[in-house]
Design an enzyme around this catalytic site. Sequence first.
Site, mmCIF file in Angstrom:
data_model
loop_
_atom_site.group_PDB
_atom_site.id
_atom_site.type_symbol
_atom_site.label_atom_id
_atom_site.label_comp_id
_atom_site.label_asym_id
_atom_site.label_seq_id
_atom_site.Cartn_x
_atom_site.Cartn_y
_atom_site.Cartn_z
ATOM 1 N N LYS A 1 28.848 28.844 21.471
ATOM 2 C CA LYS A 1 28.691 27.611 21.436
ATOM 3 C C LYS A 1 29.062 26.408 20.094
ATOM 4 O O LYS A 1 29.174 25.619 20.005
ATOM 5 C CB LYS A 1 26.365 27.329 21.789
ATOM 6 C CG LYS A 1 26.537 25.634 21.063
ATOM 7 C CD LYS A 1 24.995 25.121 21.553
ATOM 8 C CE LYS A 1 24.254 25.999 19.992
ATOM 9 N NZ LYS A 1 24.351 24.366 18.825
ATOM 10 N N ASN A 2 29.113 27.601 19.814
ATOM 11 C CA ASN A 2 29.156 26.359 17.427
ATOM 12 C C ASN A 2 30.303 26.690 17.500
ATOM 13 O O ASN A 2 31.226 26.124 16.923
ATOM 14 C CB ASN A 2 28.566 27.228 16.502
ATOM 15 C CG ASN A 2 27.014 27.283 16.880
ATOM 16 O OD1 ASN A 2 25.884 26.436 17.254
ATOM 17 N ND2 ASN A 2 26.305 28.033 15.619
ATOM 18 N N ARG B 1 22.493 17.829 16.682
ATOM 19 C CA ARG B 1 23.241 17.829 15.366
ATOM 20 C C ARG B 1 24.685 18.070 15.242
ATOM 21 O O ARG B 1 25.533 16.929 14.223
ATOM 22 C CB ARG B 1 22.840 19.394 14.953
ATOM 23 C CG ARG B 1 23.734 19.320 12.920
ATOM 24 C CD ARG B 1 22.860 19.131 12.451
ATOM 25 N NE ARG B 1 23.396 19.264 10.972
ATOM 26 C CZ ARG B 1 22.672 18.667 9.842
ATOM 27 N NH1 ARG B 1 22.528 17.621 9.544
ATOM 28 N NH2 ARG B 1 23.543 19.334 8.853
ATOM 29 N N CYS C 1 17.550 20.507 16.137
ATOM 30 C CA CYS C 1 16.573 20.783 15.821
ATOM 31 C C CYS C 1 15.779 20.770 14.263
ATOM 32 O O CYS C 1 16.688 20.482 13.129
ATOM 33 C CB CYS C 1 16.922 22.947 15.978
ATOM 34 S SG CYS C 1 17.087 23.872 16.883
ATOM 35 N N ARG D 1 18.628 19.051 6.927
ATOM 36 C CA ARG D 1 19.266 18.711 6.987
ATOM 37 C C ARG D 1 20.277 17.454 7.064
ATOM 38 O O ARG D 1 20.433 16.881 7.584
ATOM 39 C CB ARG D 1 19.572 19.182 9.122
ATOM 40 C CG ARG D 1 19.078 20.650 9.363
ATOM 41 C CD ARG D 1 18.762 20.858 10.851
ATOM 42 N NE ARG D 1 20.402 21.746 10.739
ATOM 43 C CZ ARG D 1 20.779 22.321 11.937
ATOM 44 N NH1 ARG D 1 19.920 21.764 13.533
ATOM 45 N NH2 ARG D 1 21.848 22.353 12.427
ATOM 46 N N PRO D 2 20.386 17.171 5.946
ATOM 47 C CA PRO D 2 21.417 16.230 5.538
ATOM 48 C C PRO D 2 22.891 16.061 5.633
ATOM 49 O O PRO D 2 22.941 17.213 5.586
ATOM 50 C CB PRO D 2 20.628 15.672 3.224
ATOM 51 C CG PRO D 2 20.699 17.610 3.461
ATOM 52 C CD PRO D 2 19.893 18.250 4.431
ATOM 53 N N ILE D 3 23.243 15.281 5.392
ATOM 54 C CA ILE D 3 24.929 15.257 5.577
ATOM 55 C C ILE D 3 25.540 15.143 4.588
ATOM 56 O O ILE D 3 26.983 14.255 4.889
ATOM 57 C CB ILE D 3 25.703 14.197 7.518
ATOM 58 C CG1 ILE D 3 25.151 13.267 7.402
ATOM 59 C CG2 ILE D 3 24.455 15.292 8.351
ATOM 60 C CD1 ILE D 3 25.299 12.075 7.900
ATOM 61 N N ASP D 4 25.339 14.973 3.733
ATOM 62 C CA ASP D 4 25.355 14.795 2.388
ATOM 63 C C ASP D 4 27.510 15.069 1.590
ATOM 64 O O ASP D 4 28.264 14.911 2.151
ATOM 65 C CB ASP D 4 24.999 14.278 1.497
ATOM 66 C CG ASP D 4 24.417 16.041 1.656
ATOM 67 O OD1 ASP D 4 23.792 16.713 1.775
ATOM 68 O OD2 ASP D 4 23.761 16.147 -0.036
ATOM 69 N N ASP E 1 20.852 31.939 12.095
ATOM 70 C CA ASP E 1 20.248 31.934 13.770
ATOM 71 C C ASP E 1 20.012 32.889 14.220
ATOM 72 O O ASP E 1 19.549 33.567 15.524
ATOM 73 C CB ASP E 1 21.727 31.991 14.636
ATOM 74 C CG ASP E 1 21.901 29.996 14.182
ATOM 75 O OD1 ASP E 1 21.322 29.611 13.179
ATOM 76 O OD2 ASP E 1 23.186 29.337 14.781
ATOM 77 N N ARG F 1 19.923 24.208 25.430
ATOM 78 C CA ARG F 1 21.200 23.554 24.877
ATOM 79 C C ARG F 1 21.889 24.781 24.083
ATOM 80 O O ARG F 1 23.106 24.434 24.097
ATOM 81 C CB ARG F 1 20.094 23.141 23.747
ATOM 82 C CG ARG F 1 19.758 21.767 23.414
ATOM 83 C CD ARG F 1 19.219 21.620 22.324
ATOM 84 N NE ARG F 1 20.135 21.420 21.287
ATOM 85 C CZ ARG F 1 19.873 21.874 19.855
ATOM 86 N NH1 ARG F 1 18.723 22.006 20.009
ATOM 87 N NH2 ARG F 1 21.020 22.391 18.495
HETATM 88 C C1 UD1 Z 1 25.638 24.916 11.483
HETATM 89 C C2 UD1 Z 1 25.027 25.419 13.356
HETATM 90 C C3 UD1 Z 1 24.052 26.906 13.238
HETATM 91 C C4 UD1 Z 1 23.106 27.579 11.521
HETATM 92 C C5 UD1 Z 1 24.474 26.995 10.122
HETATM 93 C C6 UD1 Z 1 24.285 27.496 9.379
HETATM 94 C C7 UD1 Z 1 26.585 24.678 14.513
HETATM 95 C C8 UD1 Z 1 26.689 23.262 15.956
HETATM 96 N N1 UD1 Z 1 25.410 24.781 13.969
HETATM 97 O O1 UD1 Z 1 24.480 24.226 10.999
HETATM 98 O O2 UD1 Z 1 24.070 27.067 14.035
HETATM 99 O O3 UD1 Z 1 22.139 27.852 11.893
HETATM 100 O O4 UD1 Z 1 25.292 26.157 11.116
HETATM 101 O O5 UD1 Z 1 25.044 28.973 9.575
HETATM 102 O O6 UD1 Z 1 27.610 25.489 14.292
HETATM 103 N N2 UD1 Z 1 23.260 20.788 4.560
HETATM 104 C C9 UD1 Z 1 23.038 19.827 3.458
HETATM 105 N N3 UD1 Z 1 23.740 19.106 3.675
HETATM 106 C C10 UD1 Z 1 25.107 19.197 4.352
HETATM 107 C C11 UD1 Z 1 25.237 19.476 5.077
HETATM 108 C C12 UD1 Z 1 24.488 20.972 4.731
HETATM 109 O O7 UD1 Z 1 22.566 20.121 2.450
HETATM 110 O O8 UD1 Z 1 25.733 17.731 4.238
HETATM 111 C C13 UD1 Z 1 22.637 22.416 3.994
HETATM 112 C C14 UD1 Z 1 21.042 22.067 5.046
HETATM 113 O O9 UD1 Z 1 20.207 21.433 5.576
HETATM 114 C C15 UD1 Z 1 21.109 23.496 5.551
HETATM 115 C C16 UD1 Z 1 22.270 24.600 4.677
HETATM 116 O O10 UD1 Z 1 22.991 23.643 3.999
HETATM 117 O O11 UD1 Z 1 20.282 23.951 4.964
HETATM 118 C C17 UD1 Z 1 23.477 24.822 5.893
HETATM 119 O O12 UD1 Z 1 23.757 23.944 6.511
HETATM 120 P P1 UD1 Z 1 25.110 24.094 7.995
HETATM 121 O O13 UD1 Z 1 25.671 24.750 7.618
HETATM 122 O O14 UD1 Z 1 25.743 21.977 7.178
HETATM 123 O O15 UD1 Z 1 24.957 23.595 8.888
HETATM 124 P P2 UD1 Z 1 24.993 23.117 10.387
HETATM 125 O O16 UD1 Z 1 26.018 22.978 10.083
HETATM 126 O O17 UD1 Z 1 24.317 22.014 10.885
#
Ligand code: UD1
Length: 422
Positions: free
Chosen positions: A22-23, A91, A115, A120-123, A301, A394
């Site tokens: 999926k990812n 997400r 989830c 889970r910010p996107i900064d 995961d 999902r």
């Molecule tokens: C992806 C996977 C998810 C997996 C995760 C970690 C997909 C669709 N999902 O999620 O299954 O659990 O990787 O291996 O591929 N963070 C920030 N700012 C940001 C982005 C992330 O602070 O802009 C933090 C998140 O809150 C979290 C950590 O970084 O604590 C890891 O997040 P990230 O690696 O981005 O995970 P996802 O891409 O959301």
Amino acid sequence: MAIYRIRHCERLSGEVQIHSAKNAVLPLMCAGLLTRDPVTIENVPCLTDVDTLLNILDECGVHIQRDGTSVALWSEAPCSPTSQNLLSHMRASVLIMGPLLARTGYARVALPGGCAIGQRPIDLHIKGLEALGAHAHLTSGAITLQGELRGGSVYLDFPSVGATENILLGAVLARGNSRIENAAKEPEIVDLCKFLNAMGAKIEGIGTGTLYIEGQKQLHGCVYRPIPDRIEAGTMLCAAAMTDGSVLLRNASPEHMRAVLFKLKEAGAIIKECSSGLRISGRAIHPFQVRTLAYPGFPTDMQAPMMALALRLQGTSVFLETIFENRFMHAREMVRLGAHIRIEDRIALVNGGQPLAGATVNSTDLRGGAAMILAGMAAEGETMLQDPQGHIARGYEDLPGMLSALGADVTVMDWNPEEANG
Ligand code: UD1
């Protein structure tokens, strides 16, 4: 949306086929925004996250052609989605930002859902795209990015999977060269890089923490088969290790699963790599310690499915969750079955080997929901797992069917909240 009935299971045996990841598939699909030529993704799993993203891409003007399990995607004039509510469901929808910006100089997306396993910010996504020349502003739950992308240097404070993907999906069409430092190294990132290179992108440093991208004027179509799902495979391994069976996972990729295989072997499971995939036999017996980390560390995961396994092992297993701050929600549900689990901040102590009895429990998130199916298999009697938000479907294609093919008794029924509450 769904309710799962799970009965106790002593032994799993047989073989199952692991689906595509999926990812890996979700970011690949977003590349349909990058080109006028069809990109064909083969072996696309049947998941509601895939359907949701297809609906979002459709709103973005992407042409979609399905042929069996293959999906072809291309776009002449992509645009930001008009309705923003679909985006709040998942997400990965945020991954349309990079390619939309690169192609059109404008992207407006609602803040993503998915989830609730942390803030889970996107900064990091936004900072990365700003470093490539975008201007961002946030208004009423949506983010707008504007500007022609040009090459730039990005350093990620944390090797975020999603941020690395978003920046890659933008940088491949930016004017000039880009560099992403402290990039994520997950196999799904490697797959995305290979896929983009098959479309004519020039990415180097693949699989390392520094990615170099030479921006291209345009990209072309390709046909691509994504990697197998290491989390689906890991979940099946945990299920098998809870019982005393022998299970062959066809198409599993052991090279993407070293940390999980190592832990399962440490716990006493016998795992053999063979040309067709992975074979597991024998029951795990020893408790273990897990610390979730970015790849190649132990995947977050897999924390929940491993906790289900720990319920069956005599002694104390320890889980340290370093990636997400709210990822022990399943533990509360496991306690309803009789599990002894103590949570202290980011640490969970599981005192395994306690008698478990079937009960009505909830699916709290995608991986937590799958873990509850496994926990239900370990419990005596019958467990009813309520999944009103459809978390499990999902990210797992027919998990009940896969487990039942190995001898488990897991069935899924349509969710009727009145019946469940009444
Ligand atoms: C992806 C996977 C998810 C997996 C995760 C970690 C997909 C669709 N999902 O999620 O299954 O659990 O990787 O291996 O591929 N963070 C920030 N700012 C940001 C982005 C992330 O602070 O802009 C933090 C998140 O809150 C979290 C950590 O970084 O604590 C890891 O997040 P990230 O690696 O981005 O995970 P996802 O891409 O959301």
